[in-house]
Write a protein that holds these residues in place. Structure first.
Motif, PDB file in Angstrom:
ATOM      1  N   ARG A 244      41.515  30.929  31.849  1.00 26.98           N
ATOM      2  CA  ARG A 244      41.783  31.700  30.627  1.00 26.98           C
ATOM      3  C   ARG A 244      41.636  30.850  29.384  1.00 26.98           C
ATOM      4  NH1 ARG A 244      44.474  36.669  31.308  1.00 26.98           N
ATOM      5  NH2 ARG A 244      45.453  36.937  33.352  1.00 26.98           N
ATOM      6  N   LYS A 245      41.999  29.574  29.513  1.00 23.69           N
ATOM      7  CA  LYS A 245      42.001  28.703  28.342  1.00 23.69           C
ATOM      8  C   LYS A 245      40.590  28.282  27.930  1.00 23.69           C
ATOM      9  CE  LYS A 245      45.369  25.134  27.166  1.00 23.69           C
ATOM     10  NZ  LYS A 245      46.297  24.224  27.839  1.00 23.69           N
ATOM     11  N   VAL A 246      39.787  27.853  28.888  1.00 21.23           N
ATOM     12  CA  VAL A 246      38.513  27.236  28.490  1.00 21.23           C
ATOM     13  C   VAL A 246      37.248  27.838  29.102  1.00 21.23           C
ATOM     14  CG1 VAL A 246      39.480  24.981  27.897  1.00 21.23           C
ATOM     15  CG2 VAL A 246      38.698  25.401  30.220  1.00 21.23           C
ATOM     16  N   ALA A 247      37.385  28.689  30.096  1.00 17.81           N
ATOM     17  CA  ALA A 247      36.151  29.187  30.711  1.00 17.81           C
ATOM     18  C   ALA A 247      35.416  30.121  29.754  1.00 17.81           C
ATOM     19  CB  ALA A 247      36.461  29.930  32.008  1.00 17.81           C
ATOM     20  N   ASN A 248      34.109  30.087  29.810  1.00 14.27           N
ATOM     21  CA  ASN A 248      33.318  31.118  29.150  1.00 14.27           C
ATOM     22  C   ASN A 248      33.136  32.290  30.095  1.00 14.27           C
ATOM     23  OD1 ASN A 248      31.903  28.314  28.074  1.00 14.27           O
ATOM     24  ND2 ASN A 248      32.302  29.813  26.481  1.00 14.27           N
ATOM     25  N   HIS A 263      32.018  37.631  31.610  1.00 12.86           N
ATOM     26  CA  HIS A 263      32.774  36.932  30.579  1.00 12.86           C
ATOM     27  C   HIS A 263      34.238  36.940  30.991  1.00 12.86           C
ATOM     28  CE1 HIS A 263      29.864  35.922  27.605  1.00 12.86           C
ATOM     29  NE2 HIS A 263      29.381  37.144  27.556  1.00 12.86           N
ATOM     30  N   LYS A 264      34.921  35.862  30.625  1.00 12.58           N
ATOM     31  CA  LYS A 264      36.330  35.713  31.013  1.00 12.58           C
ATOM     32  C   LYS A 264      37.156  36.950  30.656  1.00 12.58           C
ATOM     33  CE  LYS A 264      38.239  32.952  27.963  1.00 12.58           C
ATOM     34  NZ  LYS A 264      38.641  31.674  27.342  1.00 12.58           N
ATOM     35  N   GLU A 265      36.965  37.456  29.440  1.00  7.59           N
ATOM     36  CA  GLU A 265      37.786  38.597  28.999  1.00  7.59           C
ATOM     37  C   GLU A 265      37.549  39.807  29.902  1.00  7.59           C
ATOM     38  OE1 GLU A 265      35.789  36.854  27.037  1.00  7.59           O
ATOM     39  OE2 GLU A 265      37.229  35.787  25.758  1.00  7.59           O
ATOM     40  N   ASP A 266      36.279  40.015  30.274  1.00  4.30           N
ATOM     41  CA  ASP A 266      35.968  41.159  31.128  1.00  4.30           C
ATOM     42  C   ASP A 266      36.543  40.951  32.526  1.00  4.30           C
ATOM     43  OD1 ASP A 266      34.596  42.226  29.027  1.00  4.30           O
ATOM     44  OD2 ASP A 266      32.668  41.397  29.656  1.00  4.30           O
ATOM     45  N   PHE A 267      36.431  39.716  33.013  1.00  3.90           N
ATOM     46  CA  PHE A 267      36.907  39.459  34.368  1.00  3.90           C
ATOM     47  C   PHE A 267      38.415  39.682  34.457  1.00  3.90           C
ATOM     48  CE2 PHE A 267      38.504  36.765  37.810  1.00  3.90           C
ATOM     49  CZ  PHE A 267      37.753  37.259  38.858  1.00  3.90           C
ATOM     50  N   PHE A 268      39.152  39.088  33.520  1.00  9.19           N
ATOM     51  CA  PHE A 268      40.608  39.232  33.592  1.00  9.19           C
ATOM     52  C   PHE A 268      41.056  40.620  33.131  1.00  9.19           C
ATOM     53  CE2 PHE A 268      40.455  34.496  33.378  1.00  9.19           C
ATOM     54  CZ  PHE A 268      41.014  34.293  34.626  1.00  9.19           C
ATOM     55  N   GLY A 269      40.295  41.213  32.229  1.00 10.32           N
ATOM     56  CA  GLY A 269      40.679  42.523  31.703  1.00 10.32           C
ATOM     57  C   GLY A 269      40.475  43.618  32.730  1.00 10.32           C
ATOM     58  N   SER A 270      39.273  43.659  33.295  1.00 11.37           N
ATOM     59  CA  SER A 270      38.983  44.744  34.236  1.00 11.37           C
ATOM     60  C   SER A 270      37.856  44.327  35.165  1.00 11.37           C
ATOM     61  CB  SER A 270      38.565  46.000  33.465  1.00 11.37           C
ATOM     62  OG  SER A 270      37.492  45.679  32.604  1.00 11.37           O
ATOM     63  N   PRO A 271      38.199  43.566  36.205  1.00  5.54           N
ATOM     64  CA  PRO A 271      37.146  43.196  37.152  1.00  5.54           C
ATOM     65  C   PRO A 271      36.507  44.452  37.734  1.00  5.54           C
ATOM     66  CG  PRO A 271      39.338  42.603  37.997  1.00  5.54           C
ATOM     67  CD  PRO A 271      39.519  43.087  36.607  1.00  5.54           C
ATOM     68  N   ARG A 272      35.190  44.421  37.856  1.00  6.16           N
ATOM     69  CA  ARG A 272      34.463  45.629  38.282  1.00  6.16           C
ATOM     70  C   ARG A 272      34.710  45.961  39.744  1.00  6.16           C
ATOM     71  NH1 ARG A 272      29.406  44.974  38.802  1.00  6.16           N
ATOM     72  NH2 ARG A 272      29.431  42.757  38.372  1.00  6.16           N
ATOM     73  N   SER A 273      34.670  44.926  40.582  1.00  7.03           N
ATOM     74  CA  SER A 273      34.702  45.214  42.017  1.00  7.03           C
ATOM     75  C   SER A 273      36.140  45.273  42.531  1.00  7.03           C
ATOM     76  CB  SER A 273      33.946  44.126  42.781  1.00  7.03           C
ATOM     77  OG  SER A 273      34.656  42.909  42.678  1.00  7.03           O
ATOM     78  N   GLU A 274      36.297  46.058  43.564  1.00  4.40           N
ATOM     79  CA  GLU A 274      37.619  46.177  44.172  1.00  4.40           C
ATOM     80  C   GLU A 274      38.059  44.844  44.772  1.00  4.40           C
ATOM     81  OE1 GLU A 274      39.463  49.035  47.524  1.00  4.40           O
ATOM     82  OE2 GLU A 274      37.828  49.875  46.318  1.00  4.40           O
ATOM     83  N   ARG A 275      37.061  44.129  45.334  1.00  4.73           N
ATOM     84  CA  ARG A 275      37.388  42.859  45.983  1.00  4.73           C
ATOM     85  C   ARG A 275      37.961  41.865  44.965  1.00  4.73           C
ATOM     86  NH1 ARG A 275      32.274  41.305  49.674  1.00  4.73           N
ATOM     87  NH2 ARG A 275      31.113  42.631  48.249  1.00  4.73           N
ATOM     88  N   ALA A 276      37.356  41.822  43.769  1.00  2.00           N
ATOM     89  CA  ALA A 276      37.865  40.904  42.739  1.00  2.00           C
ATOM     90  C   ALA A 276      39.232  41.378  42.237  1.00  2.00           C
ATOM     91  CB  ALA A 276      36.874  40.813  41.585  1.00  2.00           C
ATOM     92  N   GLN A 277      39.403  42.685  42.121  1.00  2.00           N
ATOM     93  CA  GLN A 277      40.703  43.212  41.674  1.00  2.00           C
ATOM     94  C   GLN A 277      41.802  42.799  42.651  1.00  2.00           C
ATOM     95  OE1 GLN A 277      40.214  47.466  41.295  1.00  2.00           O
ATOM     96  NE2 GLN A 277      38.688  47.217  39.678  1.00  2.00           N
ATOM     97  N   GLN A 278      41.513  42.952  43.953  1.00  3.61           N
ATOM     98  CA  GLN A 278      42.515  42.592  44.969  1.00  3.61           C
ATOM     99  C   GLN A 278      42.809  41.090  44.914  1.00  3.61           C
ATOM    100  OE1 GLN A 278      40.633  43.904  48.530  1.00  3.61           O
ATOM    101  NE2 GLN A 278      41.325  46.026  48.309  1.00  3.61           N
TER     102      GLN A 278
END
Ligand SMILES: Nc1ncnc2c1ncn2[C@@H]1O[C@H](COP(=O)(O)OP(=O)(O)OP(=O)(O)O)[C@@H](O)[C@H]1O
Ligand SMILES: [Mg+2]
Length: 286
Positions: A244-248, A263-278
């Motif tokens: 969260r601090k430094v990744a792009n 992008h970090k914001e998208d990944f932490f905000g709303s990961p697309r895949s169910e596997r990443a969400q879990q």
């Protein structure tokens, strides 16, 4: 295929990334003196293109495609056995792959004509277990590869090593052997040793996962500083605070595939895949 979409067009500028010395406060040398590169800012420094790899019949990587641009910090995460270590080991040819292509600063890793020792000297790698030479002092650990691979003289290599040791807060330990240092201290020496080679990129494979919790912070601090100085980094880690601090960008792998590259914001905000969400909900719940 469920593999990721193409990486975003351009890295979000790392807001904290700067080589400038602040106008006030102590003037210190940067941790990394970036070596000259061919890549202009924003162009791929590490390009992984449709890479597949097998161990015998077992396919460990499937059509992995991603690019890390100059100055970008990319965090790679995913469940155990998903292929994270294998992928980054392919980048500096510690592991061969059977399909696809990887280029580092324009050099094809799998090309038979590529001078691998030279390439590896430009790609710093830090592992979970520090891999320092136990029978050599910290000073010798820091200067050996500089002398053997880069042909630096002893005085120059030792001076460079000691300057980096000071930057990671360990100058007083120069005369010791690795076994006399804590895990966190040894890992900071391993980072300094990699930086002494003036790498153009740094690869990290779970650099803090073997450390006692109180030592994780001191290693992450060095990595954060490196990221803020503009080092190009691929970091396998589950330290989501660091991400969260430094990744792009964050890459999520599962079963040998890059399932998300966002992008970090998208990944932490709303990961697309169910596997990443879990995966995220599991690791963030601890
Ligand atoms: N030398 C090898 N021979 C055969 N299979 C291997 C070898 N090295 C790794 N594997 C297998 O390849 C898969 C991916 O391994 P890898 O070490 O890349 O995973 P990882 O995502 O880094 O896992 P971890 O989070 O546990 O470190 C695993 O199923 C592993 O068992
Ligand atoms: Mg691993």
């Amino acid at each position: 295929m469920t593999s990721s979409a193409m990486p975003p067009a351009a890295p979000a500028p790392n807001p904290a990334s700067s080589l400038e010395v602040p106008p006030t406060g102590p003037v210190t040398a940067p941790l990394a003196t970036p070596a000259a590169t061919q890549a202009a800012p924003g162009t791929p420094m590490i390009a992984i293109d449709n890479v597949s790899k097998w161990y015998g019949d077992f396919q460990v990587l499937t059509n992995c495609t991603t690019a890390t641009r100059k100055g970008e910090v990319v965090v790679v995460c995913g469940p155990s056995g998903s292929g994270k270590s294998t992928l980054i080991k392919c980048v500096n040819a510690l592991e061969p792959f059977q399909k696809g292509q990887i280029t580092v600063d324009g050099t094809q890793v799998a090309n038979r004509k590529t001078n691998l020792p030279k390439l590896r000297s430009r790609v710093g790698m830090v592992f979970q277990h520090f891999e320092l030479f136990p029978h050599l002092t910290i000073t010798d650990n820091l200067s050996l590869a500089q002398r053997k691979v880069l042909g630096r003289g002893k005085d120059e290599a030792v001076a460079k090593g000691l300057a980096l040791l000071e930057r990671v807060g360990l100058k007083a330990h120069a005369h010791k052997f690795p076994g006399q240092l804590s895990g966190g201290q040894q890992q900071r020496v391993a980072i300094a040793r990699a930086l002494a080679m003036n790498p153009i990129v740094m690869l990290f494979d779970e650099p803090t996962s073997a450390l006692d919790p109180e030592m994780v912070g001191e290693v992450l601090d060095v990595m954060v500083e490196l990221a803020r100085e503009g080092m190009t980094m691929m970091v396998v880690t589950h330290e989501m605070g660091f991400a969260r601090k430094v990744a792009n960008r964050v890459i999520f792998m599962d079963k040998g595939e890059i399932v998300e590259d966002a992008h970090k914001e998208d990944f932490f905000g709303s990961p697309r895949s169910e596997r990443a969400q879990q995966f995220l909900s599991r690791i963030l719940s601890h």
